[in-house]
Motif scaffolding. Sequence first.
Motif, PDB file in Angstrom:
ATOM      1  N   SER A  51      -2.357  92.871  52.193  1.00 21.19           N
ATOM      2  CA  SER A  51      -2.717  91.658  53.016  1.00 21.19           C
ATOM      3  C   SER A  51      -2.203  90.327  52.227  1.00 21.19           C
ATOM      4  O   SER A  51      -1.944  89.352  53.147  1.00 21.19           O
ATOM      5  CB  SER A  51      -4.240  91.488  53.004  1.00 21.19           C
ATOM      6  OG  SER A  51      -4.796  92.694  53.416  1.00 21.19           O
ATOM      7  N   GLN A 250     -11.537  80.715  60.993  1.00 25.60           N
ATOM      8  CA  GLN A 250     -12.226  82.233  61.148  1.00 25.60           C
ATOM      9  C   GLN A 250     -12.160  82.804  59.867  1.00 25.60           C
ATOM     10  O   GLN A 250     -12.730  83.973  59.827  1.00 25.60           O
ATOM     11  CB  GLN A 250     -11.125  82.710  62.148  1.00 25.60           C
ATOM     12  CG  GLN A 250     -11.258  82.319  63.532  1.00 25.60           C
ATOM     13  CD  GLN A 250     -10.343  82.758  64.600  1.00 25.60           C
ATOM     14  OE1 GLN A 250      -9.565  83.930  64.287  1.00 25.60           O
ATOM     15  NE2 GLN A 250     -10.256  82.391  65.816  1.00 25.60           N
ATOM     16  N   THR A 251     -11.464  82.080  58.901  1.00 28.37           N
ATOM     17  CA  THR A 251     -11.533  82.944  57.531  1.00 28.37           C
ATOM     18  C   THR A 251     -13.058  83.004  56.986  1.00 28.37           C
ATOM     19  O   THR A 251     -13.377  83.909  56.066  1.00 28.37           O
ATOM     20  CB  THR A 251     -10.703  82.218  56.463  1.00 28.37           C
ATOM     21  OG1 THR A 251     -10.943  80.721  56.543  1.00 28.37           O
ATOM     22  CG2 THR A 251      -9.277  82.238  56.842  1.00 28.37           C
ATOM     23  N   PHE A 253     -15.600  84.079  59.101  1.00 30.16           N
ATOM     24  CA  PHE A 253     -16.130  84.678  59.799  1.00 30.16           C
ATOM     25  C   PHE A 253     -16.670  86.140  59.167  1.00 30.16           C
ATOM     26  O   PHE A 253     -17.747  86.664  59.578  1.00 30.16           O
ATOM     27  CB  PHE A 253     -15.496  85.064  61.295  1.00 30.16           C
ATOM     28  CG  PHE A 253     -15.443  83.904  62.166  1.00 30.16           C
ATOM     29  CD1 PHE A 253     -16.352  82.994  61.771  1.00 30.16           C
ATOM     30  CD2 PHE A 253     -14.714  83.749  63.178  1.00 30.16           C
ATOM     31  CE1 PHE A 253     -16.358  81.677  62.721  1.00 30.16           C
ATOM     32  CE2 PHE A 253     -14.725  83.072  64.092  1.00 30.16           C
ATOM     33  CZ  PHE A 253     -15.526  81.803  63.756  1.00 30.16           C
ATOM     34  N   PRO A 254     -15.534  86.774  58.382  1.00 33.73           N
ATOM     35  CA  PRO A 254     -16.123  88.089  57.791  1.00 33.73           C
ATOM     36  C   PRO A 254     -17.244  87.990  56.796  1.00 33.73           C
ATOM     37  O   PRO A 254     -18.135  88.724  56.856  1.00 33.73           O
ATOM     38  CB  PRO A 254     -14.529  88.463  57.187  1.00 33.73           C
ATOM     39  CG  PRO A 254     -13.754  87.994  57.995  1.00 33.73           C
ATOM     40  CD  PRO A 254     -14.283  86.548  58.295  1.00 33.73           C
ATOM     41  N   GLN A 255     -17.186  87.020  56.088  1.00 32.58           N
ATOM     42  CA  GLN A 255     -18.095  86.687  55.105  1.00 32.58           C
ATOM     43  C   GLN A 255     -19.733  86.411  55.699  1.00 32.58           C
ATOM     44  O   GLN A 255     -20.715  86.914  55.392  1.00 32.58           O
ATOM     45  CB  GLN A 255     -18.032  85.717  54.093  1.00 32.58           C
ATOM     46  CG  GLN A 255     -19.062  85.473  53.134  1.00 32.58           C
ATOM     47  CD  GLN A 255     -18.836  84.408  52.234  1.00 32.58           C
ATOM     48  OE1 GLN A 255     -17.856  83.473  52.311  1.00 32.58           O
ATOM     49  NE2 GLN A 255     -19.662  84.048  51.131  1.00 32.58           N
ATOM     50  N   VAL A 257     -20.601  87.426  58.902  1.00 33.50           N
ATOM     51  CA  VAL A 257     -21.000  88.569  59.334  1.00 33.50           C
ATOM     52  C   VAL A 257     -21.645  89.499  58.351  1.00 33.50           C
ATOM     53  O   VAL A 257     -22.682  90.177  58.829  1.00 33.50           O
ATOM     54  CB  VAL A 257     -19.906  89.224  60.135  1.00 33.50           C
ATOM     55  CG1 VAL A 257     -20.244  90.581  60.184  1.00 33.50           C
ATOM     56  CG2 VAL A 257     -19.394  88.498  61.490  1.00 33.50           C
ATOM     57  N   ALA A 258     -20.905  89.500  57.107  1.00 37.30           N
ATOM     58  CA  ALA A 258     -21.468  90.535  56.195  1.00 37.30           C
ATOM     59  C   ALA A 258     -23.008  90.075  55.787  1.00 37.30           C
ATOM     60  O   ALA A 258     -23.789  90.807  55.290  1.00 37.30           O
ATOM     61  CB  ALA A 258     -20.580  90.853  55.177  1.00 37.30           C
ATOM     62  N   GLY A 264     -20.534  94.695  61.713  1.00 32.98           N
ATOM     63  CA  GLY A 264     -19.410  94.957  61.453  1.00 32.98           C
ATOM     64  C   GLY A 264     -18.177  94.487  62.107  1.00 32.98           C
ATOM     65  O   GLY A 264     -18.576  93.345  62.428  1.00 32.98           O
ATOM     66  N   PRO A 265     -17.193  94.872  61.998  1.00 33.75           N
ATOM     67  CA  PRO A 265     -15.790  94.426  62.447  1.00 33.75           C
ATOM     68  C   PRO A 265     -15.922  93.707  64.072  1.00 33.75           C
ATOM     69  O   PRO A 265     -15.173  92.676  64.144  1.00 33.75           O
ATOM     70  CB  PRO A 265     -14.713  95.370  62.354  1.00 33.75           C
ATOM     71  CG  PRO A 265     -15.210  96.102  61.369  1.00 33.75           C
ATOM     72  CD  PRO A 265     -16.629  96.296  61.500  1.00 33.75           C
ATOM     73  N   GLU A 266     -16.750  94.501  64.787  1.00 35.17           N
ATOM     74  CA  GLU A 266     -16.847  94.129  66.274  1.00 35.17           C
ATOM     75  C   GLU A 266     -17.341  92.779  66.395  1.00 35.17           C
ATOM     76  O   GLU A 266     -17.069  91.863  67.275  1.00 35.17           O
ATOM     77  CB  GLU A 266     -17.670  95.076  66.959  1.00 35.17           C
ATOM     78  CG  GLU A 266     -18.919  95.297  66.858  1.00 35.17           C
ATOM     79  CD  GLU A 266     -19.387  95.984  65.334  1.00 35.17           C
ATOM     80  OE1 GLU A 266     -20.458  96.128  65.139  1.00 35.17           O
ATOM     81  OE2 GLU A 266     -18.306  96.434  64.857  1.00 35.17           O
ATOM     82  N   ILE A 268     -16.897  90.334  64.206  1.00 38.67           N
ATOM     83  CA  ILE A 268     -15.908  89.262  63.904  1.00 38.67           C
ATOM     84  C   ILE A 268     -15.136  88.981  65.337  1.00 38.67           C
ATOM     85  O   ILE A 268     -14.588  87.800  65.545  1.00 38.67           O
ATOM     86  CB  ILE A 268     -15.007  89.597  62.759  1.00 38.67           C
ATOM     87  CG1 ILE A 268     -15.976  90.012  61.584  1.00 38.67           C
ATOM     88  CG2 ILE A 268     -14.035  88.553  62.471  1.00 38.67           C
ATOM     89  CD1 ILE A 268     -15.118  90.616  60.319  1.00 38.67           C
TER      90      ILE A 268
END
Length: 440
Positions: A51, A250-251, A253-255, A257-258, A264-266, A268
């Motif tokens: 990545s 958008q960086t 969004f993963p944190q 959501v968690a 999960g990823p959906e 995001i």
Amino acid sequence: MRLGQLVVDVTPARVSRDFRLLLICRTVVLLAAGFIAVAAPVQIYRLTESSLQVGLVSLALGMTKLFGFIAGGVLADRMDRRKLILISSVTVVLAFSAFAVNAALASSHELLFIYLIVIVGAGVEGIGETALSAVTPALVAPEHLAAGSGLIAVTSQLGFIVGPALGGVIIAGAGLPGTYAAAAVAILISTALLATLPSLPPGSDESSADDKREGVFASISEGFRFVRHNKLIRGVLIIDLCATGFGVPQTLFPQLVAEVFHGGPEMIGLLAAAPAVGALLASVSSGWTGLVRRSGRALIVAVLLMGAAYIGFGLSPHLVPAMVFLAIIGGVDSVSEILRRALLMHHTPDHLQGRVNSLWLAQASSSYSLGSTTSGFAASLFGPALAIIGAGALCISGVAALASTSPELREATLTVDEDTVDPAVSGSTGKDPGAEVSLG
């Protein structure tokens, strides 16, 4: 104001064949860019399984495009803009074709070669994008600039939504070589259409002639001086910084959501799609932006609402209200972009359109990166929710300070004196003379 006046005003495309052609070509280019935005990271990750390498390629693309914006601003104010657009388009076709060949030949998967293509393609794309922005005032009558900006916003949102999604479908069916080839063909079609435009030289006044005799750095400095001394243009760029530099990248969004939504990823993907949906709805209902008497005040209100929506998003404990606030953010951001673009075009002399547009594009690109970095740092210290709330508070504070100290921005307007408008050029707007919306 009637309901029909909320719908995006298509008058510029209806009365100007050249602007209509420009919109079509811009849509095709954005679709092709969406193909590349999906294909390039997929290829890099398949080659490196890193990545970090994907991020480094994105960084190289962003920095090179930034330099392309600056170079494009100087070139667009010195040479025929149609010629500049065509040269950049042909170069991008060659770059995308090289991507396709590289992806098709298993022995050619050299990472250095991909970096080279990215750097060349992004730099030239930045030049062409600046030239495309600079020609709009020459193709649209002054009283239709807000409507023209609204149509440009529609094509942008369509490209941002459809391009990556369609790119993913093409990758699944035709693979990476086919996706790169499709992007090259799309740009080639756009180039052929743009070749039918008339010559579009920059302004031919005495100031323009002086600019062409200046050195490159002196020409760039002239653009900075204009922005520094023109309080309205400076205010538009500062409020643009408030809108994009304090935005929610958008960086986070993963944190988020968690730690907050526990999904999960959906989730995001849903969060990422919400602003685009809001922006598309706002852009297709932007007809009113051309009727506002005090465009500067409307711009200020839009960005203040954006900051308030950031705070609402940060306070949202569940996915649904968070998506609603993100859609509001996308919508008011689209409105503010329409007004910012129109004000910049309306109040910038033609011989400086290239350089002022290049500064705007460069600022938008760099301020988003700045916002990603600062928000990521704040999220690591205080968590994503507080980082987002802080971004909203900073946005509101910055806009409030600017609005209180910049009467030029507060009183800015797109209104054109009817006595100065040539009916043969402008055409009919199809709107009632008294249908303007007042914001004070």
